[in-house]
Motif scaffolding. Structure first.
Motif, PDB file in Angstrom:
ATOM      1  N   ASP A   1       0.837  -1.184   0.041  1.00 22.36           N
ATOM      2  CA  ASP A   1       0.069  -0.072   0.073  1.00 22.36           C
ATOM      3  C   ASP A   1       1.025   1.226   0.041  1.00 22.36           C
ATOM      4  N   LEU A   2       0.663   1.983  -1.033  1.00 15.78           N
ATOM      5  CA  LEU A   2       1.686   3.339  -0.973  1.00 15.78           C
ATOM      6  C   LEU A   2       1.091   4.265  -1.803  1.00 15.78           C
ATOM      7  N   THR A   3       1.198   5.516  -1.330  1.00 18.85           N
ATOM      8  CA  THR A   3       0.895   6.598  -2.200  1.00 18.85           C
ATOM      9  C   THR A   3       2.058   7.618  -2.370  1.00 18.85           C
ATOM     10  N   ILE A   4       2.283   8.243  -3.695  1.00 15.70           N
ATOM     11  CA  ILE A   4       3.343   9.038  -4.062  1.00 15.70           C
ATOM     12  C   ILE A   4       2.563  10.269  -4.751  1.00 15.70           C
ATOM     13  N   ASN A   5       3.290  11.153  -4.465  1.00 17.74           N
ATOM     14  CA  ASN A   5       2.335  12.549  -4.412  1.00 17.74           C
ATOM     15  C   ASN A   5       3.024  13.223  -5.797  1.00 17.74           C
ATOM     16  N   GLU A   6       2.179  14.177  -6.292  1.00 16.93           N
ATOM     17  CA  GLU A   6       2.683  14.972  -7.409  1.00 16.93           C
ATOM     18  C   GLU A   6       3.865  15.886  -7.080  1.00 16.93           C
ATOM     19  N   GLY A   7       4.645  15.879  -7.811  1.00 17.09           N
ATOM     20  CA  GLY A   7       5.969  16.859  -7.340  1.00 17.09           C
ATOM     21  C   GLY A   7       7.095  16.347  -6.712  1.00 17.09           C
ATOM     22  N   GLU A   8       6.875  15.044  -6.144  1.00 17.36           N
ATOM     23  CA  GLU A   8       7.642  14.324  -5.145  1.00 17.36           C
ATOM     24  C   GLU A   8       8.662  13.714  -5.750  1.00 17.36           C
ATOM     25  N   PHE A   9      10.091  14.043  -5.128  1.00 16.47           N
ATOM     26  CA  PHE A   9      11.233  13.142  -5.385  1.00 16.47           C
ATOM     27  C   PHE A   9      10.996  12.030  -4.335  1.00 16.47           C
ATOM     28  N   PHE A  10      10.701  10.669  -4.880  1.00 15.03           N
ATOM     29  CA  PHE A  10      10.439   9.521  -3.731  1.00 15.03           C
ATOM     30  C   PHE A  10      11.528   8.292  -4.425  1.00 15.03           C
ATOM     31  N   SER A  11      11.971   7.667  -3.231  1.00 16.58           N
ATOM     32  CA  SER A  11      13.046   6.764  -3.504  1.00 16.58           C
ATOM     33  C   SER A  11      12.497   5.392  -3.044  1.00 16.58           C
ATOM     34  N   LEU A  12      12.779   4.353  -3.626  1.00 17.97           N
ATOM     35  CA  LEU A  12      12.585   2.974  -3.098  1.00 17.97           C
ATOM     36  C   LEU A  12      14.005   2.492  -3.036  1.00 17.97           C
TER      37      LEU A  12
ATOM     38  N   GLN B   1      14.813  17.944 -11.127  1.00 19.39           N
ATOM     39  CA  GLN B   1      13.525  17.696 -10.644  1.00 19.39           C
ATOM     40  C   GLN B   1      12.742  18.795 -10.268  1.00 19.39           C
ATOM     41  N   ARG B   2      13.293  19.868  -9.469  1.00 22.92           N
ATOM     42  CA  ARG B   2      12.743  21.137  -9.050  1.00 22.92           C
ATOM     43  C   ARG B   2      12.468  21.964 -10.317  1.00 22.92           C
ATOM     44  N   HIS B   3      13.287  21.948 -11.287  1.00 23.24           N
ATOM     45  CA  HIS B   3      12.944  22.645 -12.575  1.00 23.24           C
ATOM     46  C   HIS B   3      11.630  22.211 -13.235  1.00 23.24           C
ATOM     47  N   VAL B   4      11.709  21.083 -13.572  1.00 18.60           N
ATOM     48  CA  VAL B   4      10.699  20.474 -14.314  1.00 18.60           C
ATOM     49  C   VAL B   4       9.340  20.104 -13.422  1.00 18.60           C
ATOM     50  N   GLY B   5       9.459  20.002 -12.386  1.00 19.49           N
ATOM     51  CA  GLY B   5       8.415  19.923 -11.308  1.00 19.49           C
ATOM     52  C   GLY B   5       7.344  18.588 -11.364  1.00 19.49           C
ATOM     53  N   ILE B   6       7.952  17.511 -12.200  1.00 20.18           N
ATOM     54  CA  ILE B   6       7.323  16.369 -12.137  1.00 20.18           C
ATOM     55  C   ILE B   6       7.946  15.375 -11.036  1.00 20.18           C
ATOM     56  N   THR B   7       7.090  14.421 -10.910  1.00 23.80           N
ATOM     57  CA  THR B   7       7.294  13.425  -9.904  1.00 23.80           C
ATOM     58  C   THR B   7       8.447  12.380 -10.442  1.00 23.80           C
ATOM     59  N   PHE B   8       9.438  12.228  -9.555  1.00 21.70           N
ATOM     60  CA  PHE B   8      10.724  11.300  -9.640  1.00 21.70           C
ATOM     61  C   PHE B   8      10.645   9.952  -8.895  1.00 21.70           C
ATOM     62  N   ILE B   9      10.751   9.157  -9.277  1.00 24.01           N
ATOM     63  CA  ILE B   9      10.660   7.614  -8.293  1.00 24.01           C
ATOM     64  C   ILE B   9      12.144   6.929  -8.719  1.00 24.01           C
ATOM     65  N   LEU B  10      12.842   7.014  -7.695  1.00 25.08           N
ATOM     66  CA  LEU B  10      14.291   6.497  -7.905  1.00 25.08           C
ATOM     67  C   LEU B  10      14.495   5.344  -7.175  1.00 25.08           C
ATOM     68  N   VAL B  11      14.727   4.305  -7.780  1.00 18.61           N
ATOM     69  CA  VAL B  11      15.303   2.998  -7.315  1.00 18.61           C
ATOM     70  C   VAL B  11      16.902   3.038  -7.008  1.00 18.61           C
ATOM     71  N   THR B  12      17.288   2.492  -5.715  1.00 18.12           N
ATOM     72  CA  THR B  12      18.471   2.785  -5.456  1.00 18.12           C
ATOM     73  C   THR B  12      18.999   1.477  -4.235  1.00 18.12           C
ATOM     74  N   HIS B  13      20.158   1.104  -4.058  1.00 19.90           N
ATOM     75  CA  HIS B  13      20.543   0.369  -2.838  1.00 19.90           C
ATOM     76  C   HIS B  13      21.398   1.335  -2.182  1.00 19.90           C
ATOM     77  N   ASP B  14      21.653   2.357  -2.639  1.00 19.04           N
ATOM     78  CA  ASP B  14      22.452   3.250  -2.110  1.00 19.04           C
ATOM     79  C   ASP B  14      22.111   4.213  -1.108  1.00 19.04           C
ATOM     80  N   GLN B  15      22.415   3.753   0.346  1.00 23.26           N
ATOM     81  CA  GLN B  15      21.598   4.769   1.220  1.00 23.26           C
ATOM     82  C   GLN B  15      21.915   6.269   1.240  1.00 23.26           C
ATOM     83  N   GLU B  16      22.955   6.546   1.083  1.00 31.05           N
ATOM     84  CA  GLU B  16      23.584   7.867   0.840  1.00 31.05           C
ATOM     85  C   GLU B  16      22.746   8.460  -0.152  1.00 31.05           C
ATOM     86  N   GLU B  17      22.635   8.177  -1.160  1.00 33.46           N
ATOM     87  CA  GLU B  17      22.106   8.626  -2.366  1.00 33.46           C
ATOM     88  C   GLU B  17      20.483   8.894  -2.181  1.00 33.46           C
TER      89      GLU B  17
END
Length: 361
Positions: A24-35, A182-198
């Motif tokens: 169960d997951l909700t991702i918002n408009e204009g959000e930089f979201f990471s998995l 991402q801030r410039h274009v204002g669209i939702t980014f969803i990033l997949v990464t295993h890098d905690q710092e990233e």
């Protein structure tokens, strides 16, 4: 924020293998979201279900209020940047960026060159249109992949470990560039990464995944400072774990922590809950300190012996032993002019503060 992507009860099976478990997951408009999670945790599978490259076994995927059941990947308001970039080496940069426009009958051919140039300018590659794609550096190929995805103006940009092939310096530079983009274009980014710092650097919110489930979903600071479980705490940065006995779990949690002694903390320092009995307390290395000669502190102190020293230039990491704790605990200290670097077997005192403790089940 307005919800853009809503996943409800998403399950994914590959035969007997349960890849996604009741997401169960909700991702918002204009959000930089990471998995974020270790290899095999299901984060890329979840990304591919949003993109439409994978169907769901159960549950629903909604984008922009519309059910995506049966909607193919090319008809969804998403675009993906793959880990390998998938740049066509026989095409120029401009031809690569324009590739997705070929089947767009609503865009006139005469408008495409200007759109390509705008997309290249957006990612810092203005004037590179005639360059051969095979002659680009890794960072430049990544920018071309971004421009090719963004030129179609998707509602969601999906990024599948896009920086993993870059060296450390370029990766850090591109992290900042992606935030700005991402801030410039204002669209939702969803990033997949295993890098905690990233994930910590780039995200508005992070979902930490283990074995097809979301272990914790929070903003970066909450994840780092208030992990709900030992598993999340171990995966996000470095943390020391000390056995503890919870003697009271009312409005204020009373503890007897191995090596540190008795203390009390508010309920907010037990985000995963606390019950009377045996537990674990976590504390970050930078939340501990060492009392050097000539320095004073109003915080609590405990005697210690230096077990190991690792010098990083700007920081020194000390493994120290304190009475009542089997394993050494790690302390990170900023190196400052006039402050010495201790040696192995030196006697010292560790500074600690109950406000930095996190109580875990």
């Amino acid at each position: 924020m307005k919800p853009l992507i809503e996943l409800t009860g998403v399950q994914k099976f590959y035969g007997d293998y349960h890849a996604l478990r009741d997401i169960d997951l909700t991702i918002n408009e204009g959000e930089f979201f990471s998995l974020l999670g270790p290899s095999g945790c299901g984060k890329t599978t979840l990304l591919r279900t949003i993109a439409g490259f994978e169907g769901v076994s159960e549950g629903s995927v909604m984008i922009g209020g519309k059910d995506m059941d049966g909607v193919s990947a090319n008809l969804r308001p998403t675009n993906m940047v793959f880990q390998s970039y998938a740049i066509f080496p026989h095409l120029t940069v401009a031809e690569n960026v324009a590739f997705g426009l070929r089947k767009r009958k609503d865009i006139a051919k005469s408008d495409r060159p200007a759109m390509v140039e705008d997309a290249l300018k957006m990612v810092g590659l203005a004037g590179y249109g005639d360059r051969a794609a095979h002659a680009l550096s890794g960072g430049q190929r990544q920018r071309v992949a971004l421009a090719r995805a963004l030129i179609l103006k998707p509602k969601v940009l999906l990024l599948d470990e896009p920086l993993s092939a870059l060296d450390k310096k370029m990766r850090e530079q591109m992290q900042v560039e992606l935030i700005r983009l991402q801030r410039h274009v204002g669209i939702t980014f969803i990033l997949v990464t295993h890098d905690q710092e990233e994930a910590l650097v780039m995200s508005d919110r992070i979902a930490v995944m283990f074995e097809g489930e979301i272990g914790q979903l929070d903003d970066p600071e909450t994840l780092y400072r208030r992990p709900k479980s030992k598993r999340v705490a171990e995966f996000i940065g470095k943390m020391n774990f000390l056995p503890a006995e919870v003697t009271s779990a009312s409005d204020v949690i009373a503890l007897d922590v191995a090596g540190l002694g008795k203390c009390e903390v508010p309920q907010e320092q037990a985000p995963g809950g606390a019950t009377v009995g045996s537990g674990v307390v976590g504390i970050r290395p930078e939340s501990l300190g060492i009392l050097f000669e000539g320095e004073t502190t109003d915080r609590q102190l405990v005697d210690a012996v230096v077990d190991e020293v690792v010098y990083y230039g700007d920081m020194t990491y000390y493994d120290v032993r304190i009475a009542g704790v089997e394993e050494p605990i790690t302390i990170s200290m900023k190196n400052m002019i006039g402050r010495p670097v201790l040696d192995k077997d030196d006697q010292t005192q560790v500074i600690w503060d109950a406000r930095a403790l996190v109580v875990m089940p």
